[in-house]
Design a protein around this motif. Sequence first.
Motif, PDB file in Angstrom:
ATOM      1  N   ALA A  28       0.897  -1.117  -0.021  1.00  0.00           N
ATOM      2  CA  ALA A  28       0.022  -0.371  -0.143  1.00  0.00           C
ATOM      3  C   ALA A  28       0.965   1.450   0.028  1.00  0.00           C
ATOM      4  N   TYR A  29       2.099   1.394   0.519  1.00  0.00           N
ATOM      5  CA  TYR A  29       2.955   2.569   1.115  1.00  0.00           C
ATOM      6  C   TYR A  29       3.547   2.906  -0.546  1.00  0.00           C
ATOM      7  N   GLU A  30       3.643   1.830  -1.397  1.00  0.00           N
ATOM      8  CA  GLU A  30       4.552   2.090  -2.639  1.00  0.00           C
ATOM      9  C   GLU A  30       3.150   1.944  -3.389  1.00  0.00           C
ATOM     10  N   ASN A  83      -0.926  -8.943   6.227  1.00  0.00           N
ATOM     11  CA  ASN A  83       0.596  -9.119   5.906  1.00  0.00           C
ATOM     12  C   ASN A  83       1.044  -7.830   5.582  1.00  0.00           C
ATOM     13  N   ILE A  84       0.066  -6.617   6.386  1.00  0.00           N
ATOM     14  CA  ILE A  84       0.661  -4.951   5.704  1.00  0.00           C
ATOM     15  C   ILE A  84       1.865  -5.462   6.587  1.00  0.00           C
ATOM     16  N   ASP A  85       2.687  -4.162   5.727  1.00  0.00           N
ATOM     17  CA  ASP A  85       3.812  -3.725   6.659  1.00  0.00           C
ATOM     18  C   ASP A  85       3.524  -2.332   7.782  1.00  0.00           C
ATOM     19  N   GLU A 122       0.658   4.785   6.431  1.00  0.00           N
ATOM     20  CA  GLU A 122       0.305   5.111   4.840  1.00  0.00           C
ATOM     21  C   GLU A 122      -1.249   4.895   4.538  1.00  0.00           C
ATOM     22  N   LEU A 123      -1.594   3.926   5.073  1.00  0.00           N
ATOM     23  CA  LEU A 123      -3.659   3.695   4.846  1.00  0.00           C
ATOM     24  C   LEU A 123      -3.970   4.433   6.378  1.00  0.00           C
ATOM     25  N   LEU A 124      -4.223   5.119   7.627  1.00  0.00           N
ATOM     26  CA  LEU A 124      -4.130   5.965   7.989  1.00  0.00           C
ATOM     27  C   LEU A 124      -4.209   7.059   7.358  1.00  0.00           C
TER      28      LEU A 124
END
Length: 391
Positions: free
Chosen positions: A69-71, A98-100, A106-108
């Motif tokens: 998600a960050y990338e 499996n979210i780093d 980044e999702l926040l």
Amino acid sequence: MNRKTIWIIALPVGIIILITVMISLLPKKPDWRPTYNPKDKIPLGLYVLDKESPDLFKGQEIKKFAITAYEFFDDKFDYDKKTYKVKGTYLDIKDENNIDEQSAMELLYFAEHGNTVFLGMQTFPQVLLDTLNLKLGRSIYLQDSVKIDLQRTGSHYWYGKAMGNIVFDSIERSQATVLGYQETPDGKRPNFIRVGFGDGQFIFHTQPAVFSNYHLLKKDHYKYAEEALSYIPEGTIYWHSGFRNISSSKLRYIKDQPALYAAMWLGIIGIIIFIFFNAKRKQRIIHEITPLRNTTIDFTKTIGNLYYQEGDHHTIIEKKIIYFLEHIRNEYLIDTYTLDDDLVEKLHLKTGKPIEDIQKAIDLIKKYRHQFQSTEADVIEINKAIEKLRL
């Protein structure tokens, strides 16, 4: 070809054919691996959900991606306007989290800017739970099926295989809205909630199996999935399809087929036996070939030494600055026309280098850029500042 060679080749081939036929006749057992992948047709894949998604999300664009998600979202953030260039919902359905941590942050940020994050997992990133004041718990029960209710419609469904026992233990501090429950020995416990964050929201579901092929094709379970996914608002859906969990090996298909995999290894063994009995050891001298010299490097060193010996320190500094700024433009896609605080901040965010070191290098560049007289000490100073960044 002599008789011995024929037997060496024919025997492994015959064994391969025999084993392949025997394995192909064996009944195939269901593969209950929880891949939750849109391409997998196994019970706990998401092939059915993927095929039905155009009807479930009518008029909504669905974009699948296989990176973190960050990338994915970092490239879509406008650092000048401090906002995202895209709007919509991040969708991720997995058996285990499996979210780093960087992607969780980044999702926040993505949700805070008016977007939705829908996570269907049995566990969630701890940074999300801590930030949203949520706590997970386990419900121990001996039944072979679980009753699940939806708050909005009041409908309930019974689920059996692949269901977990994770529920939300504490949601009072989070001011979450309960969207659904599951029955436990201690009564109804929330397993489907919505939590507002900033201008957006998070939607959590602790039973990803309800979206799997097995349950979407079982009885009327598809209705539950439709109702649960209806909480996703209108807009583009960014589906983390999880292709990274699939092996990228070119032999993946062969490995997934037991008969082909066994045949491959028997073929390899047969070839090794053939080489062992028939190959003759032949060796000849291999002459050493001197690699071509990199004349570009020699030329660069010569020119650099020439400038240095002539005492042309300003030209050396000028070339160093030109190369450094060009590297920033090509590697990090940052405009270097104006050497201001905005450039320093962008370079700091993209490289992670200390802002003090970046600021020092930029200040020296502005100092020596239009200075036509420089000394050896000036060359050393600006070279150390640039090399310290290691860009």
